[in-house]
Scaffold this active site. Structure first.
Site, PDB file in Angstrom:
ATOM      1  N   MET A 136      41.413  30.571  47.626  1.00 14.69           N
ATOM      2  CA  MET A 136      42.522  29.769  47.012  1.00 14.69           C
ATOM      3  C   MET A 136      43.939  30.158  47.407  1.00 14.69           C
ATOM      4  O   MET A 136      44.312  31.396  47.369  1.00 14.69           O
ATOM      5  CB  MET A 136      42.223  30.031  45.313  1.00 14.69           C
ATOM      6  CG  MET A 136      40.976  29.395  44.852  1.00 14.69           C
ATOM      7  SD  MET A 136      41.093  30.121  43.375  1.00 14.69           S
ATOM      8  CE  MET A 136      40.465  31.794  43.253  1.00 14.69           C
ATOM      9  N   GLY A 177      46.905  33.618  44.261  1.00 13.78           N
ATOM     10  CA  GLY A 177      46.135  33.502  45.896  1.00 13.78           C
ATOM     11  C   GLY A 177      45.348  34.224  45.829  1.00 13.78           C
ATOM     12  O   GLY A 177      45.196  35.740  45.540  1.00 13.78           O
ATOM     13  N   SER A 178      43.815  33.719  46.138  1.00 13.29           N
ATOM     14  CA  SER A 178      42.746  35.008  46.076  1.00 13.29           C
ATOM     15  C   SER A 178      41.555  34.281  46.585  1.00 13.29           C
ATOM     16  O   SER A 178      41.731  32.979  47.164  1.00 13.29           O
ATOM     17  CB  SER A 178      42.552  35.145  44.507  1.00 13.29           C
ATOM     18  OG  SER A 178      42.821  34.118  43.650  1.00 13.29           O
ATOM     19  N   ARG A 179      40.269  34.767  46.229  1.00 12.81           N
ATOM     20  CA  ARG A 179      38.985  34.165  46.608  1.00 12.81           C
ATOM     21  C   ARG A 179      38.096  34.400  45.586  1.00 12.81           C
ATOM     22  O   ARG A 179      37.913  35.108  44.762  1.00 12.81           O
ATOM     23  CB  ARG A 179      38.751  34.819  48.088  1.00 12.81           C
ATOM     24  CG  ARG A 179      37.349  34.602  48.560  1.00 12.81           C
ATOM     25  CD  ARG A 179      37.334  35.372  49.927  1.00 12.81           C
ATOM     26  NE  ARG A 179      36.233  35.956  50.134  1.00 12.81           N
ATOM     27  CZ  ARG A 179      35.727  36.831  50.954  1.00 12.81           C
ATOM     28  NH1 ARG A 179      36.761  37.256  51.724  1.00 12.81           N
ATOM     29  NH2 ARG A 179      34.777  37.341  50.965  1.00 12.81           N
ATOM     30  N   ILE A 194      38.039  37.843  43.602  1.00 13.80           N
ATOM     31  CA  ILE A 194      38.694  38.683  44.384  1.00 13.80           C
ATOM     32  C   ILE A 194      40.227  38.390  44.365  1.00 13.80           C
ATOM     33  O   ILE A 194      40.513  37.303  44.816  1.00 13.80           O
ATOM     34  CB  ILE A 194      38.114  38.754  45.747  1.00 13.80           C
ATOM     35  CG1 ILE A 194      36.470  38.859  45.850  1.00 13.80           C
ATOM     36  CG2 ILE A 194      38.699  39.868  46.776  1.00 13.80           C
ATOM     37  CD1 ILE A 194      35.823  38.607  47.396  1.00 13.80           C
TER      38      ILE A 194
END
Length: 244
Positions: A114, A202-204, A172
């Site tokens: 993301m 901002g991540s995953r 994450i």
């Protein structure tokens, strides 16, 4: 059409509307509004206009659009908006492994990255009972890296369907993200596509598909949380695609 079902919304159509802002983001938006107002009152117009753009971005970051969730019990639904950056067969994290988790055999992991411009509300891939929520502190490496799954701050969530099928997924944190905010706890009942948390900035999200299930997405594909189907339980067909 025989054997087909068509669901028609009341009124015969669906109208577009501006997404609402999640309550978790309102305080950040209001702080940004206050700073912007002070800058203009002090006569710092150039900085004020820049801060106004930041304010708009903050509200956009926490947008919470309505999603049309597929009502298919066999579907595994994307938990995040973003880009499919990794599809690998790996052992499940030890926090979700074992007899009461995902087992110990390697599973296909689909990683969705993301960016700071994507919707950051995460949703559960299947309906069922939240069996565990495990938070682990860690580093803030680029979430697009493979090792972020083991080194970064993260939160593992295990969901069990009524028939015993379990899906595990991991939020994450990344370079900019500094907070994983859960909306659920162990024992909660959730419906497929229900909001379960968000990650700030901002991540995953990694999803571990059940054994015997092939991914129905490809590298480079964009997913929509609550709508895109990552896989169909028991379907081993592998799809191919090209970027164009």
């Amino acid at each position: 059409m025989e054997n087909d079902e068509i669901t028609i919304a009341a009124g015969g159509n669906v109208k577009w509307r501006f997404p609402s802002v999640h309550p978790e983001g309102m305080k950040f938006g209001l702080i940004a509004v206050a700073i912007t107002a002070v800058l203009f009152l002090l006569g710092w117009e150039i900085v004020g206009w820049l801060m106004l753009m930041v304010t708009i971005w903050v509200f956009a970051f926490f947008r919470d659009p309505v999603r049309a969730v597929p009502q298919d019990e066999g579907a595994i639904i994307a938990p995040a908006d973003g880009l499919v950056t990794l599809i690998q067969r790996v052992p499940p994290p030890r926090e979700m492994a074992g007899e009461h988790g995902l087992g110990d055999q390697p599973l296909i992991r689909v990683s969705i990255f993301m960016s700071v411009f994507d919707v950051h509300i995460n949703r559960t891939p299947i309906g069922g009972t939240i069996k565990s929520v495990v938070y682990i502190s860690g580093k803030f490496l680029n979430a697009d890296l493979d090792k972020a799954s083991e080194d970064n701050e993260r939160q593992h969530i295990l969901v069990e369907r009524h028939d015993g099928v379990r899906i595990g997924f991991t939020q994450i944190a990344g370079l900019v993200a500094r907070r994983i905010v859960p909306f659920v706890k162990p024992g909660d009942m959730v419906a497929a596509g229900q909001r379960i948390g968000l990650i700030r900035f901002g991540s995953r999200v990694d999803v571990y598909l059940p054994a015997g299930t092939a991914p129905r997405v490809i590298l480079g594909q964009r997913t929509v949380a609550g709508e895109t189907i990552l896989g169909q339980m028991g379907d081993t067909r592998v799809i191919a695609g090209i970027q164009q």
